[in-house]
Motif scaffolding. Structure first.
Motif, mmCIF file in Angstrom:
data_model
loop_
_atom_site.group_PDB
_atom_site.id
_atom_site.type_symbol
_atom_site.label_atom_id
_atom_site.label_comp_id
_atom_site.label_asym_id
_atom_site.label_seq_id
_atom_site.Cartn_x
_atom_site.Cartn_y
_atom_site.Cartn_z
ATOM 1 N N ASP A 146 36.479 1.110 -39.456
ATOM 2 C CA ASP A 146 36.395 1.370 -37.997
ATOM 3 C C ASP A 146 37.732 1.443 -37.419
ATOM 4 O O ASP A 146 37.880 2.386 -36.484
ATOM 5 N N SER A 147 38.741 0.288 -37.768
ATOM 6 C CA SER A 147 40.019 0.361 -37.187
ATOM 7 C C SER A 147 40.658 1.622 -37.504
ATOM 8 O O SER A 147 41.469 1.920 -36.616
ATOM 9 N N ALA A 148 40.669 2.131 -38.716
ATOM 10 C CA ALA A 148 41.528 3.197 -39.128
ATOM 11 C C ALA A 148 40.931 4.371 -38.504
ATOM 12 O O ALA A 148 41.835 5.239 -37.889
ATOM 13 N N VAL A 149 39.843 4.634 -38.369
ATOM 14 C CA VAL A 149 39.076 5.840 -37.510
ATOM 15 C C VAL A 149 39.401 5.855 -36.124
ATOM 16 O O VAL A 149 39.719 6.612 -35.241
ATOM 17 N N ALA A 150 39.234 4.603 -35.419
ATOM 18 C CA ALA A 150 39.786 4.301 -34.173
ATOM 19 C C ALA A 150 41.156 4.461 -33.903
ATOM 20 O O ALA A 150 41.462 5.103 -32.711
ATOM 21 N N TYR A 151 42.040 4.375 -34.668
ATOM 22 C CA TYR A 151 43.611 4.596 -34.661
ATOM 23 C C TYR A 151 43.793 5.938 -34.562
ATOM 24 O O TYR A 151 44.369 6.603 -33.800
ATOM 25 N N ALA A 152 43.069 6.593 -35.653
ATOM 26 C CA ALA A 152 43.246 8.330 -35.632
ATOM 27 C C ALA A 152 42.539 9.087 -34.388
ATOM 28 O O ALA A 152 43.260 9.893 -33.911
ATOM 29 N N THR A 153 41.427 8.559 -33.946
ATOM 30 C CA THR A 153 40.959 9.211 -32.880
ATOM 31 C C THR A 153 41.738 8.889 -31.615
ATOM 32 O O THR A 153 41.919 9.816 -30.858
ATOM 33 N N ALA A 154 42.509 7.752 -31.381
ATOM 34 C CA ALA A 154 43.168 7.493 -30.169
ATOM 35 C C ALA A 154 44.629 8.537 -30.317
ATOM 36 O O ALA A 154 44.930 8.444 -29.092
ATOM 37 N N LYS A 155 45.191 8.594 -31.162
ATOM 38 C CA LYS A 155 46.340 9.060 -31.502
ATOM 39 C C LYS A 155 45.976 10.685 -31.553
ATOM 40 O O LYS A 155 47.273 11.520 -31.698
ATOM 41 N N GLY A 156 44.759 11.306 -31.676
ATOM 42 C CA GLY A 156 44.425 12.560 -31.736
ATOM 43 C C GLY A 156 44.777 13.350 -32.956
ATOM 44 O O GLY A 156 45.055 14.411 -33.405
ATOM 45 N N ILE A 157 44.599 12.496 -34.294
ATOM 46 C CA ILE A 157 44.900 13.057 -35.318
ATOM 47 C C ILE A 157 43.693 13.334 -36.364
ATOM 48 O O ILE A 157 42.399 12.490 -36.197
ATOM 49 N N ASP A 158 43.330 14.732 -36.736
ATOM 50 C CA ASP A 158 42.294 15.031 -37.585
ATOM 51 C C ASP A 158 42.314 14.406 -38.717
ATOM 52 O O ASP A 158 43.342 14.063 -39.470
ATOM 53 N N TYR A 159 41.153 14.002 -39.369
ATOM 54 C CA TYR A 159 41.010 12.772 -40.615
ATOM 55 C C TYR A 159 39.893 13.324 -41.097
ATOM 56 O O TYR A 159 38.865 13.966 -40.793
ATOM 57 N N ASP A 160 39.894 13.107 -42.571
ATOM 58 C CA ASP A 160 38.944 13.218 -43.566
ATOM 59 C C ASP A 160 38.873 11.632 -44.131
ATOM 60 O O ASP A 160 39.670 11.082 -44.563
ATOM 61 N N VAL A 161 37.721 11.283 -44.177
ATOM 62 C CA VAL A 161 37.272 9.964 -44.755
ATOM 63 C C VAL A 161 36.867 10.283 -46.360
ATOM 64 O O VAL A 161 35.690 10.876 -46.488
ATOM 65 N N VAL A 162 37.537 9.437 -47.192
ATOM 66 C CA VAL A 162 37.154 9.776 -48.641
ATOM 67 C C VAL A 162 36.748 8.488 -49.205
ATOM 68 O O VAL A 162 37.524 7.484 -49.180
#
Length: 93
Positions: free
Chosen positions: A60-76
């Motif tokens: 959750d912390s990693a996803v929150a950081y990526a969302t706050a910084k506007g980074i597209d991400y994939d969870v593996v």
């Protein structure tokens, strides 16, 4: 737009301990291909984001950081462990 991969840190094969196993890592995908340096023969690029690796205690912390910084991400997510763990003494049963 930057692209990142969020994944769990795998267990080290060099040690039997489980330090840092529960951490989640955010690695940036390379923005450009590496090219060969004609003088040294080493591969490199001008993309410095590939050198950044961020560690988080939970997903959750990693996803929150990526969302706050506007980074597209994939969870593996890691699959089930296919190895059967056994003791050395099991070889002599």
């Amino acid at each position: 737009m930057m692209k990142a991969r969020i994944h769990q840190r795998p267990k080290s094969s060099m040690q039997s301990g489980k330090a840092k196993v529960g951490q989640w890592l955010l690695d940036y995908e390379p923005a450009e291909a590496k090219r060969l340096d004609p003088l040294t023969g080493w591969a490199g690029s001008g993309d410095t984001s590939a050198q950044v690796r961020l560690a988080f205690d939970d997903l959750d912390s990693a996803v929150a950081y990526a969302t706050a910084k506007g980074i597209d991400y994939d969870v593996v997510r890691l699959g089930a462990n296919p190895l059967k763990l056994q003791a050395y003494a099991d070889n002599f049963k």
